[in-house]
Design an enzyme around this catalytic site. Structure first.
Site, mmCIF file in Angstrom:
data_model
loop_
_atom_site.group_PDB
_atom_site.id
_atom_site.type_symbol
_atom_site.label_atom_id
_atom_site.label_comp_id
_atom_site.label_asym_id
_atom_site.label_seq_id
_atom_site.Cartn_x
_atom_site.Cartn_y
_atom_site.Cartn_z
ATOM 1 N N LYS A 19 11.147 -32.084 43.698
ATOM 2 C CA LYS A 19 10.872 -31.816 45.072
ATOM 3 C C LYS A 19 9.173 -31.991 44.935
ATOM 4 C CE LYS A 19 14.020 -28.855 46.533
ATOM 5 N NZ LYS A 19 14.544 -27.073 45.958
ATOM 6 N N LYS A 32 6.165 -31.961 41.442
ATOM 7 C CA LYS A 32 5.592 -32.320 40.552
ATOM 8 C C LYS A 32 5.063 -30.455 39.723
ATOM 9 C CE LYS A 32 4.401 -36.851 38.508
ATOM 10 N NZ LYS A 32 5.780 -37.286 39.224
ATOM 11 N N LYS A 33 5.415 -30.081 39.054
ATOM 12 C CA LYS A 33 5.053 -28.674 38.494
ATOM 13 C C LYS A 33 5.691 -28.739 36.888
ATOM 14 C CE LYS A 33 9.419 -26.523 39.864
ATOM 15 N NZ LYS A 33 10.081 -26.192 40.784
ATOM 16 N N HIS A 38 2.079 -22.829 11.141
ATOM 17 C CA HIS A 38 1.916 -22.244 10.189
ATOM 18 C C HIS A 38 1.072 -21.138 10.702
ATOM 19 C CE1 HIS A 38 3.253 -23.949 7.150
ATOM 20 N NE2 HIS A 38 3.481 -23.129 6.684
ATOM 21 N N ASP A 44 10.680 -13.922 10.497
ATOM 22 C CA ASP A 44 11.871 -14.953 11.447
ATOM 23 C C ASP A 44 12.760 -13.302 12.021
ATOM 24 O OD1 ASP A 44 11.032 -17.317 10.380
ATOM 25 O OD2 ASP A 44 11.989 -17.311 8.472
ATOM 26 N N ARG A 50 0.897 -0.813 0.339
ATOM 27 C CA ARG A 50 -0.124 0.282 -0.684
ATOM 28 C C ARG A 50 1.099 1.375 -0.229
ATOM 29 N NH1 ARG A 50 -1.289 3.298 4.293
ATOM 30 N NH2 ARG A 50 -3.529 3.761 4.108
ATOM 31 N N VAL A 65 -5.204 -0.492 -3.750
ATOM 32 C CA VAL A 65 -5.294 -1.269 -2.200
ATOM 33 C C VAL A 65 -5.605 -0.563 -1.231
ATOM 34 C CG1 VAL A 65 -2.324 -1.057 -2.973
ATOM 35 C CG2 VAL A 65 -2.761 0.877 -2.739
ATOM 36 N N ARG A 68 13.049 -21.107 11.352
ATOM 37 C CA ARG A 68 13.960 -21.203 10.711
ATOM 38 C C ARG A 68 15.621 -21.484 11.329
ATOM 39 N NH1 ARG A 68 13.438 -22.030 5.476
ATOM 40 N NH2 ARG A 68 11.414 -20.038 5.009
HETATM 41 O O1 F6P Z 1 9.902 -18.329 6.640
HETATM 42 C C1 F6P Z 1 9.205 -17.851 7.353
HETATM 43 C C2 F6P Z 1 8.903 -19.654 7.356
HETATM 44 O O2 F6P Z 1 7.460 -19.082 8.625
HETATM 45 C C3 F6P Z 1 9.902 -20.702 8.309
HETATM 46 O O3 F6P Z 1 9.867 -20.275 9.758
HETATM 47 C C4 F6P Z 1 9.766 -21.905 8.158
HETATM 48 O O4 F6P Z 1 10.584 -22.613 8.387
HETATM 49 C C5 F6P Z 1 9.632 -21.419 6.969
HETATM 50 O O5 F6P Z 1 8.783 -20.295 7.048
HETATM 51 C C6 F6P Z 1 8.067 -22.840 6.498
HETATM 52 O O6 F6P Z 1 7.445 -21.904 4.591
HETATM 53 P P1 F6P Z 1 6.349 -23.108 4.366
HETATM 54 O O7 F6P Z 1 5.670 -21.789 4.561
HETATM 55 O O8 F6P Z 1 7.231 -22.929 2.900
HETATM 56 O O9 F6P Z 1 6.637 -24.794 4.992
#
Ligand code: F6P
Length: 320
Positions: A212, A214-215, A250, A128, A22, A58, A172
């Protein structure tokens, strides 16, 4: 003189890409530059999927996640012949320069086009935060917020069941998203690619921690370090406490961009068009100490990994 430019988004989408498009479109129109949009990244460039854009095209996208131009991972673009087709398509449409928004793969493509004498500028768009030469990439801050919210939700169930919860986070080869979301989400253990991972040591520490009583324990880990499902089974067996692993996947890439990403994208988009007007080609845009800057695209490849802040690791360790 620059009369017509094109913009594309490539690689993994990131929230804020629309805001960047945009900004590029509106800044171009306000400077009497015609602007075209390439659909589906470098793939669309080769297939001639190029559309006209104007101020209206846009409207109402600043708040939308993803990229309305579409994106793709297109390995064939590494081949010179493929890039020659892309350049021919752009020349036929009288495009003078290209702005490419994306991550490392996008930068490599833009750099190669530039080396073939087609003027390009790249803008960092990836969740990333792994691009050298910028403190932040467009989309990282939104993904960070998303991951923190997801960790909070996992904490609820982890706490109710007194379970050990492993959370696999994207990034990544860069630990930023894991490190900062894990600090904000209060994870006791943070495993990132920048620091050598030792499974035995991790399990030993967890054993000591749960001796000590479980947490619930939260572990944030960057993708590709190990198989988290197998790790969960191993921990459960050796520590004798229920353990679950969640791969966030994703979902981390979607959603409306936070204000920071919208503003960053707007600034970077504007700046990139202004650079083209000054005939500064082959550059990549960044933000350093809150100032928008540019470098030669080559600069982004000088270092494979961004440096991480050791003080932050120290802080993270001191919170537990
Ligand atoms: O580069 C962004 C990213 O989401 C990375 O964190 C991840 O490793 C990769 O893309 C996943 O790629 P794709 O969407 O092709 O599976």
């Amino acid at each position: 003189m620059i009369k017509k430019i094109a913009v594309l988004t490539s690689g993994g989408d990131s929230p804020g890409m629309n805001a960047a498009i945009r900004s590029i479109v509106r800044t171009s129109c306000n400077n009497n530059i015609k602007v075209l949009g390439v659909l589906d990244g470098y793939l669309g460039l080769c297939k001639n999927r190029i559309i006209k854009l104007n101020k209206k095209s846009v409207s109402n996208i600043i708040n939308k996640g993803g990229t309305f131009l579409g994106t793709a991972r297109y390995k064939k673009f590494y081949k010179k012949k493929t890039r020659e087709i892309a350049i021919l398509n752009m020349k036929n449409k009288k495009i003078d320069a290209l702005i490419a928004i994306g991550g490392n793969g996008t930068y490599i493509g833009a750099n190669k086009l530039n080396k073939m004498n087609f003027p390009c500028i790249s803008i960092p768009g990836t969740i990333d935060n792994d691009i050298f030469g910028t403190d932040y990439t467009i989309g990282y801050s939104t993904a960070l917020e998303t991951v923190v919210q997801l960790i909070d939700k996992l904490r609820d169930t982890s706490c109710s069941h007194k379970r050990i919860t492993i959370i696999e986070i994207m990034g990544r080869n860069c630990g930023d998203l894991t490190l900062f979301s894990s600090i904000a989400g209060g994870c006791q253990y943070i495993i990132i690619p920048e620091i050598p991972y030792n499974e035995k040591k991790l399990i030993k520490k967890i054993k000591k921690n749960v001796k000590k009583e479980k947490k619930n324990i939260l572990i944030g880990i960057t993708e590709h370090i190990c198989n988290v499902k197998k790790l969960a089974k191993k921990i459960e067996k050796e520590v004798n406490q229920e353990t679950r692993a969640t791969v966030l996947g994703h979902i981390q890439r979607g959603g409306a961009p936070v204000a920071f990403d919208r503003i960053l994208a707007s600034k970077m988009g504007y700046f990139s068009v202004k650079l083209l007007l000054k005939k500064k080609f082959g550059k990549c845009i960044g933000i350093k100490n809150n100032k928008i800057i540019y470098n030669d695209i080559n600069y982004a490849f000088n270092f494979i990994k961004k440096k991480y802040d050791k003080k932050i690791i120290f802080l993270a360790k001191n919170l537990f």
